[in-house]
Scaffold this active site. Structure first.
Site, PDB file in Angstrom:
ATOM      1  N   CYS A  53     -60.700   5.348  12.381  1.00 29.88           N
ATOM      2  CA  CYS A  53     -59.924   5.577  13.610  1.00 29.88           C
ATOM      3  C   CYS A  53     -60.784   6.050  14.772  1.00 29.88           C
ATOM      4  CB  CYS A  53     -58.760   6.526  13.341  1.00 29.88           C
ATOM      5  SG  CYS A  53     -59.219   8.225  12.949  1.00 29.88           S
ATOM      6  N   HIS A 104     -56.500  12.067  13.105  1.00 29.93           N
ATOM      7  CA  HIS A 104     -56.292  10.636  13.338  1.00 29.93           C
ATOM      8  C   HIS A 104     -56.100  10.435  14.837  1.00 29.93           C
ATOM      9  CE1 HIS A 104     -55.462   6.523  12.263  1.00 29.93           C
ATOM     10  NE2 HIS A 104     -54.376   6.534  13.026  1.00 29.93           N
ATOM     11  N   HIS A 116     -54.632   1.358  16.591  1.00 33.76           N
ATOM     12  CA  HIS A 116     -55.465   2.300  15.851  1.00 33.76           C
ATOM     13  C   HIS A 116     -55.985   1.644  14.584  1.00 33.76           C
ATOM     14  CE1 HIS A 116     -52.226   3.550  12.837  1.00 33.76           C
ATOM     15  NE2 HIS A 116     -51.619   2.711  13.646  1.00 33.76           N
TER      16      HIS A 116
END
Length: 144
Positions: A53, A104, A116
């Site tokens: 990510c 994240h 993402h």
């Protein structure tokens, strides 16, 4: 001023040109991010062969001349805090997933969606998905 002065001329910055620049940069970031759709997930990855990510976010912004730290928790400390109701394409959205704090990150693309690198690879998901809405931590704006 007196003759022979070497002072630089004053520049007037038109607010509409600043807004236009921001929109153009947002579009470039979004366009760059979309080129990664389908790239597989790879822990520690930062390229088209595989990304995680924060590596995805770092790579997208680097390709647009904006240098970010490598890790999601470090990226969470950069830029201006933005309320969810004020999100614009190009803003970073952060989530608390496998550990406390920002673990994240994705890039908001508008319409309540973000792109993402998930375990499914680089995908577009809705912020309203229960997994993400329950773990939403906040957003940062880098493009001013």
């Amino acid at each position: 001023t007196h003759a022979g002065s070497t002072a630089p001329p004053l520049l007037f910055i038109d607010p509409s040109s600043v807004a236009g620049h921001m929109l153009a940069m947002d579009a470039k970031v979004r366009q760059t991010a979309l080129r990664y759709l389908g790239v597989p997930y790879s822990w520690g990855g930062t390229g088209f062969g595989g990304v995680d990510c924060s590596g995805f976010v770092q790579s997208v912004f680097a390709k647009n001349g904006i240098h970010l730290p490598r890790m999601a928790d470090e990226q969470f400390g950069v830029g201006k805090r933005i309320a969810m109701s004020l999100l614009l394409p190009g803003d970073l959205v952060f989530f608390e997933t496998y550990t406390s704090g920002a673990s994240h990150v994705g890039i908001y693309i508008g319409g309540g969606k973000f792109i993402h690198a998930s375990t499914r690879g680089v995908v577009i998901d809705a912020l309203s998905m229960s997994y993400y809405s329950s773990r939403y931590l906040g957003a940062r704006r880098l493009i001013q």
